[in-house]
Design a protein around this motif. Structure first.
Motif, PDB file in Angstrom:
ATOM      1  N   PHE A 153      56.857  12.113 -18.718  1.00  0.00           N
ATOM      2  CA  PHE A 153      57.138  13.441 -18.176  1.00  0.00           C
ATOM      3  C   PHE A 153      56.801  13.518 -16.699  1.00  0.00           C
ATOM      4  CE2 PHE A 153      52.760  13.830 -19.813  1.00  0.00           C
ATOM      5  CZ  PHE A 153      52.108  14.297 -18.685  1.00  0.00           C
ATOM      6  N   LEU A 154      57.380  14.508 -16.052  1.00  0.00           N
ATOM      7  CA  LEU A 154      57.129  14.751 -14.631  1.00  0.00           C
ATOM      8  C   LEU A 154      57.066  16.253 -14.404  1.00  0.00           C
ATOM      9  CD1 LEU A 154      58.760  13.004 -11.584  1.00  0.00           C
ATOM     10  CD2 LEU A 154      58.720  15.491 -11.691  1.00  0.00           C
ATOM     11  N   HIS A 155      56.060  16.660 -13.646  1.00  0.00           N
ATOM     12  CA  HIS A 155      55.952  18.066 -13.245  1.00  0.00           C
ATOM     13  C   HIS A 155      55.757  18.132 -11.737  1.00  0.00           C
ATOM     14  CE1 HIS A 155      55.240  22.346 -13.480  1.00  0.00           C
ATOM     15  NE2 HIS A 155      54.151  22.191 -12.744  1.00  0.00           N
ATOM     16  N   LEU A 156      56.408  19.102 -11.108  1.00  0.00           N
ATOM     17  CA  LEU A 156      56.345  19.278  -9.661  1.00  0.00           C
ATOM     18  C   LEU A 156      55.366  20.379  -9.294  1.00  0.00           C
ATOM     19  CD1 LEU A 156      60.156  19.236  -9.474  1.00  0.00           C
ATOM     20  CD2 LEU A 156      58.850  17.742  -7.984  1.00  0.00           C
ATOM     21  N   THR A 157      54.534  20.124  -8.283  1.00  0.00           N
ATOM     22  CA  THR A 157      53.641  21.160  -7.768  1.00  0.00           C
ATOM     23  C   THR A 157      53.805  21.260  -6.258  1.00  0.00           C
ATOM     24  OG1 THR A 157      51.773  19.624  -7.499  1.00  0.00           O
ATOM     25  CG2 THR A 157      51.948  20.791  -9.601  1.00  0.00           C
ATOM     26  N   PHE A 158      53.731  22.480  -5.755  1.00  0.00           N
ATOM     27  CA  PHE A 158      53.851  22.755  -4.327  1.00  0.00           C
ATOM     28  C   PHE A 158      52.632  23.555  -3.885  1.00  0.00           C
ATOM     29  CE2 PHE A 158      58.093  22.250  -6.000  1.00  0.00           C
ATOM     30  CZ  PHE A 158      58.752  21.485  -5.037  1.00  0.00           C
ATOM     31  N   ASP A 159      51.876  23.016  -2.940  1.00  0.00           N
ATOM     32  CA  ASP A 159      50.647  23.657  -2.494  1.00  0.00           C
ATOM     33  C   ASP A 159      50.892  24.596  -1.308  1.00  0.00           C
ATOM     34  OD1 ASP A 159      49.595  21.979  -4.382  1.00  0.00           O
ATOM     35  OD2 ASP A 159      48.135  21.029  -3.069  1.00  0.00           O
ATOM     36  N   ASP A 160      50.179  25.699  -1.280  1.00  0.00           N
ATOM     37  CA  ASP A 160      50.020  26.611  -0.139  1.00  0.00           C
ATOM     38  C   ASP A 160      50.964  27.806  -0.153  1.00  0.00           C
ATOM     39  OD1 ASP A 160      48.082  24.823   0.645  1.00  0.00           O
ATOM     40  OD2 ASP A 160      49.249  23.976   2.284  1.00  0.00           O
ATOM     41  N   GLY A 161      52.211  27.649  -0.582  1.00  0.00           N
ATOM     42  CA  GLY A 161      53.134  28.781  -0.613  1.00  0.00           C
ATOM     43  C   GLY A 161      54.077  28.859   0.570  1.00  0.00           C
ATOM     44  N   TYR A 162      54.636  27.718   0.974  1.00  0.00           N
ATOM     45  CA  TYR A 162      55.514  27.689   2.139  1.00  0.00           C
ATOM     46  C   TYR A 162      56.902  28.246   1.821  1.00  0.00           C
ATOM     47  CZ  TYR A 162      51.838  24.868   4.162  1.00  0.00           C
ATOM     48  OH  TYR A 162      50.625  24.435   4.633  1.00  0.00           O
ATOM     49  N   ARG A 163      57.477  28.911   2.798  1.00  0.00           N
ATOM     50  CA  ARG A 163      58.781  29.545   2.648  1.00  0.00           C
ATOM     51  C   ARG A 163      59.894  28.536   2.400  1.00  0.00           C
ATOM     52  NH1 ARG A 163      58.131  32.520   6.786  1.00  0.00           N
ATOM     53  NH2 ARG A 163      57.337  34.333   5.665  1.00  0.00           N
ATOM     54  N   ASP A 164      59.756  27.339   2.971  1.00  0.00           N
ATOM     55  CA  ASP A 164      60.825  26.362   2.788  1.00  0.00           C
ATOM     56  C   ASP A 164      60.914  25.883   1.336  1.00  0.00           C
ATOM     57  OD1 ASP A 164      58.869  24.077   2.648  1.00  0.00           O
ATOM     58  OD2 ASP A 164      58.623  24.505   4.770  1.00  0.00           O
ATOM     59  N   VAL A 165      59.851  26.022   0.566  1.00  0.00           N
ATOM     60  CA  VAL A 165      59.920  25.677  -0.847  1.00  0.00           C
ATOM     61  C   VAL A 165      60.913  26.596  -1.553  1.00  0.00           C
ATOM     62  CG1 VAL A 165      58.619  25.579  -3.008  1.00  0.00           C
ATOM     63  CG2 VAL A 165      57.596  24.716  -0.890  1.00  0.00           C
TER      64      VAL A 165
END
Length: 352
Positions: free
Chosen positions: A95-107
């Motif tokens: 399995f793979l899960h994606l995480t994005f830290d900080d809360g950037y608008r480009d995400v």
């Protein structure tokens, strides 16, 4: 990361690819699956001096990552599902899960459409002070201060020293010296130094977070997306291990409370800022567990195995690093082979 280290890592990735080691050993090194760490997803600016480039990948590389993961048999799952499989110690497919830290608008603007195309769930870890537009991202202030000047004077604890910043090479050398010298000491000193250097060069340190991070109204819209889970990431993005327990606890708990108040969702998952051993340790893992988070993630590298069932508040992640946006590096990271090699090297050194 210095140019020498970048080349050394890429050489390892290329060797693993060229020899077929990724495919040969992945059955033993891949574990149950992995959690990816990302920050920015955006086109590269082309700046000659870009010491924080490791924190960004281009949209095309994110798309390649998910496409290649599908080809290799990975299944995209929620963080809850990943945790369930870790607790049970089995997963029919990796399995793979994606995480994005900080809360950037480009995400939201550039990553989310790619996730939609691949039906890939993600967790967005929000630093509430960034959403408020009030917390200074010191690493960006330091970068911009160095970019704007030809020399910097600073006392790193051994008297005033001058650092040349005239050429791009000098800027990188100064960045490396200042960044690691400040990172190794108290965080209050680090933030004060970065803020002072920024002010001396006319840098508005809060401009970065307001320009780059989503505010609460934007986050409220993103939080409604069926592929997005909102997690907590402290208030001011501190390296928790450098602070007393009561401050660390307040940073974690208050960020969750702010998110719940502003977005109407109570985060069940947490990410430690910076997340390496200097920034989060056993005490902080216990705090996150005691506060009732279901999982908490570090930036310590590695895939997930059944052994992590007893460490759900200290989970490793695999960073998509902006310095290594190529298939050879990607295949190595997805295989888990580099992390097995690192573990082997550590065991050999301990025995030696």
């Amino acid at each position: 990361m210095t140019g020498l280290r970048v080349r050394a890592f890429q050489a390892v990735f290329d060797a693993l690819d060229r020899t077929g080691a990724n495919a040969r050993f992945s059955g033993r090194t891949r574990g149950l699956g992995l959690i990816l760490t990302l920050h920015h997803v955006r086109p590269f600016s082309g700046e000659a001096f870009a010491p924080n480039r490791l924190l960004e990948v281009e949209p095309g590389f994110l798309d390649l990552t998910l496409s290649r993961a599908e080809q290799l048999g990975f299944e995209f799952v929620t963080l809850d599902e990943a945790a369930r499989r870790v607790r049970e110690g089995r997963s029919e497919r990796p399995f793979l899960h994606l995480t994005f830290d900080d809360g950037y608008r480009d995400v939201r603007d550039l990553a989310l459409p790619i996730l939609e195309k691949r039906d890939a769930p993600a967790t967005l870890y929000v630093a509430s002070g960034f959403a408020d537009g009030e917390t200074e991202p010191w690493w960006l202030s330091l970068e911009e201060a160095i970019r704007r000047t030809n020399r910097i004077e600073i006392d790193l604890g051994q008297g005033a020293a001058t650092f040349a910043c005239g050429s791009t090479a000098e800027k990188y050398e100064t960045w490396s010296k200042l960044y690691w010298a400040l990172r190794s000491g108290p965080e209050d000193r680090l933030r004060a130094a970065a803020s002072r250097l920024a002010a001396e060069q006319g840098v508005d340190a809060r401009h970065f977070v307001r320009k780059l991070c989503m505010g609460w109204d934007e986050l409220a819209d993103v939080a409604k997306h069926p592929l997005v889970e909102i997690g907590a990431h402290t208030v001011t993005h501190p390296m928790l291990a450098k602070h007393p327990a009561d401050i660390a606890r307040a940073e974690i708990d208050d960020s969750r409370s702010a998110i719940e108040q502003r977005l109407g969702v109570r985060p069940r998952h947490f990410a430690y800022p910076v997340g390496d051993p200097s920034a989060a340790g056993a005490r902080d893992y216990e705090i996150a567990k005691d506060l009732g988070f279901e999982t908490a993630v570090t930036t310590r590298p590695g895939h997930l195995t059944a052994s992590h069932a007893d460490a759900l508040h200290a989970l490793p992640r695999v960073s998509l690093n902006g310095h290594f946006q190529n298939r050879a590096a990607l295949d190595a990271l997805l295989s888990g082979a580099p992390f097995a090699l690192m573990d082997l090297a550590k065991r050999v050194l301990r025995r030696g």
